[in-house]
Design a protein around this motif. Structure first.
Motif, short mmCIF file in Angstrom:
data_model
loop_
_atom_site.label_atom_id
_atom_site.label_comp_id
_atom_site.label_asym_id
_atom_site.label_seq_id
_atom_site.Cartn_x
_atom_site.Cartn_y
_atom_site.Cartn_z
N UNK A 1 -7.14 -4.50 -0.35
CA UNK A 1 -6.97 -4.69 1.10
C UNK A 1 -5.74 -5.54 1.38
N UNK A 2 -5.50 -6.54 0.55
CA UNK A 2 -4.38 -7.45 0.76
C UNK A 2 -4.11 -8.23 -0.52
N UNK A 3 -2.93 -8.82 -0.56
CA UNK A 3 -2.57 -9.75 -1.63
C UNK A 3 -2.09 -11.03 -0.95
N UNK A 4 -2.67 -12.17 -1.34
CA UNK A 4 -2.33 -13.45 -0.71
C UNK A 4 -0.92 -13.87 -1.07
N UNK A 5 -0.41 -14.85 -0.33
CA UNK A 5 0.94 -15.34 -0.59
C UNK A 5 1.07 -15.91 -2.00
N UNK A 6 -0.07 -16.30 -2.60
CA UNK A 6 -0.08 -16.79 -3.99
C UNK A 6 0.07 -15.67 -5.00
N UNK A 7 -0.06 -14.41 -4.54
CA UNK A 7 -0.04 -13.27 -5.43
C UNK A 7 -1.41 -12.80 -5.86
N UNK A 8 -2.46 -13.48 -5.39
CA UNK A 8 -3.82 -13.14 -5.79
C UNK A 8 -4.36 -12.02 -4.90
N UNK A 9 -4.84 -10.91 -5.47
CA UNK A 9 -5.40 -9.83 -4.67
C UNK A 9 -6.70 -10.25 -3.98
#
Length: 419
Positions: free
Chosen positions: A108-116
């Motif tokens: 659905x998304x990937x956080x700014x940290x790179x974590x899905x």
């Protein structure tokens, strides 16, 4: 405000001056949305704030990224310089950071940290937009488009399309192990849009199969419209029985609001006309008119102020009175489509009325794009959709009036059908 006088408004859809205005607005939107493109190393598209700046706190979201591919593929097909690199950058996110290489499909998304974001699972809503992105990129001749289209359509057929019912399931866990019992009309609606677009991006035989699938899903919507006086249920259980009271305790839910959503009635009206133009069938035009008329009667200026209320209960009374920009854009597009199909001046009247409202209340000539949300007094608000996430709805409102109902927008542009 009531609809404008037909003696003048009926000339708008065919007016060269109005069409130039629509073209200018499309280019203005594309210029604003171009800032969404992320660096090629990561790819994807950012969620934009009120000034068109990427909001890094929201990470990279699949639905926004896919809609950016679609929008800028349309821009490239329009011949607007600078659109292809934006489409390509967003597409790189769908083939890269947003793709789940372990379990398949798209996060659905990937956080700014790179974590899905694994908690949100894998949704038909997101995957329908990935299909749309793949189809539009393919039609626009973008590198990577055919590969994305092949992967997206295969995933959709394997995981989301239920051949027995002729409708999609809604959400899996992120490993594609367990499917949720919820079924939703929003995911089905965007699936139909994607399927009709895919039909022009694949070989003729495969295209006919995608139109078949869209027609099966639409037949359910036609029945629901007849059974519920044009107020479409949005939420269903696993047996496709309507869950009419879902989220009655939190009616403003971002993706699953309680009650009827008139904007979706308008959007479905247009999609039924696209389908009817590809494959004529009984009840499609009749139902499109029913959905349009119900949305206008229930939601336009329902509380005394101009604008569409966001949701209503099952008697048509307003529930969430916030005004969303996307509802007006879909009203404009539906009115244009109905006028093109029926020739009735009343649809041109509403078309002109809603463009006037958009210019007065929604189009932001100072900060760019459209204000995505207004309060019941038509003042800028941010309770459901902060910022100006993307240009998808508004851009399409500038194109539907200038294109035939079939094929869908990317293929019609490719075919040189722009008026």
């Amino acid at each position: 405000m009531t609809a404008l006088s037909g003696s003048v408004a009926a000339t708008w859809p065919s007016s060269p001056t109005h069409r130039r205005w629509l073209d200018d607005e499309a280019r203005r939107l594309l210029a604003f949305g171009a800032a969404a493109a992320r660096p090629a190393a990561d790819g994807g598209a950012a969620y934009l704030d009120d000034d068109g700046r990427p909001d890094a706190s929201r990470g990279v979201q699949t639905w926004i990224t896919a809609r950016t591919v679609h929008s800028f593929a349309l821009g490239h097909l329009l011949g607007v310089p600078g659109c292809a690199p934006v489409a390509d950058a967003a597409l790189a996110g769908l083939t890269g950071v947003l793709r789940d290489e372990e379990h398949g499909g798209w996060f659905h998304a990937v956080a700014s940290s790179g974590e899905p974001d694994r908690g949100a699972g894998k949704s038909a809503y997101d995957h329908a937009f990935v299909m749309l992105a793949g189809a539009s990129a393919t039609i626009a001749g973008r590198p990577g488009g055919p590969g994305l289209l092949a992967a997206a359509t295969q995933t959709y057929l394997d995981k989301f399309w239920d051949e027995e019912t002729g409708r999609p399931v809604d959400t899996w866990d992120h490993t594609f192990t367990t499917v949720d019992g919820y079924r939703g009309l929003n995911a089905m609606m965007h699936s139909v849009e994607a399927m009709l677009t895919v039909a022009s991006a694949v070989e003729a035989g495969q295209g006919a199969a995608w139109v078949d699938r869209a027609a099966r899903a639409v037949s359910f919507v036609v029945d629901m419209a007849a059974a519920h006086a044009g107020r479409l249920p949005e939420h269903f259980g696993p047996d496709w029985e309507p869950a009419l009271d879902l989220n009655a305790d939190r009616p403003g839910d971002q993706f699953k609001p309680y009650g009827a959503t008139p904007g979706h009635g308008l959007e479905w009206a247009r999609l039924l006309l696209h389908l009817e133009a590809m494959r004529p069938a009984d009840r499609l035009v009749e139902t499109a008119v029913t959905l349009f008329d119900r949305a206008v009667a229930d939601a336009w200026a329902a509380d005394g102020a101009d604008g569409f209320v966001y949701t209503t209960d099952w008697s048509g009374a307003p529930v969430v009175r916030t005004r969303m920009h996307w509802v007006v854009t879909e009203g404009i597009a539906a009115a244009a489509a109905l006028y093109a199909r029926t020739g009735q001046d009343r649809f041109a009247d509403w078309y002109a009325t809603w463009w006037d409202y958009a210019e007065r209340r929604l189009i932001d000539r100072v900060r760019g794009s459209w204000r995505h949300e207004l309060d019941p007094d038509n003042r800028p608000a941010a309770t459901v959709w902060p910022g100006k996430p993307d240009i998808y709805h508004a851009l399409q409102a500038t194109l539907v009036p200038r294109l035939p109902l079939a094929p869908m927008l990317p293929a019609a542009l490719r075919d040189g059908s722009l008026r």
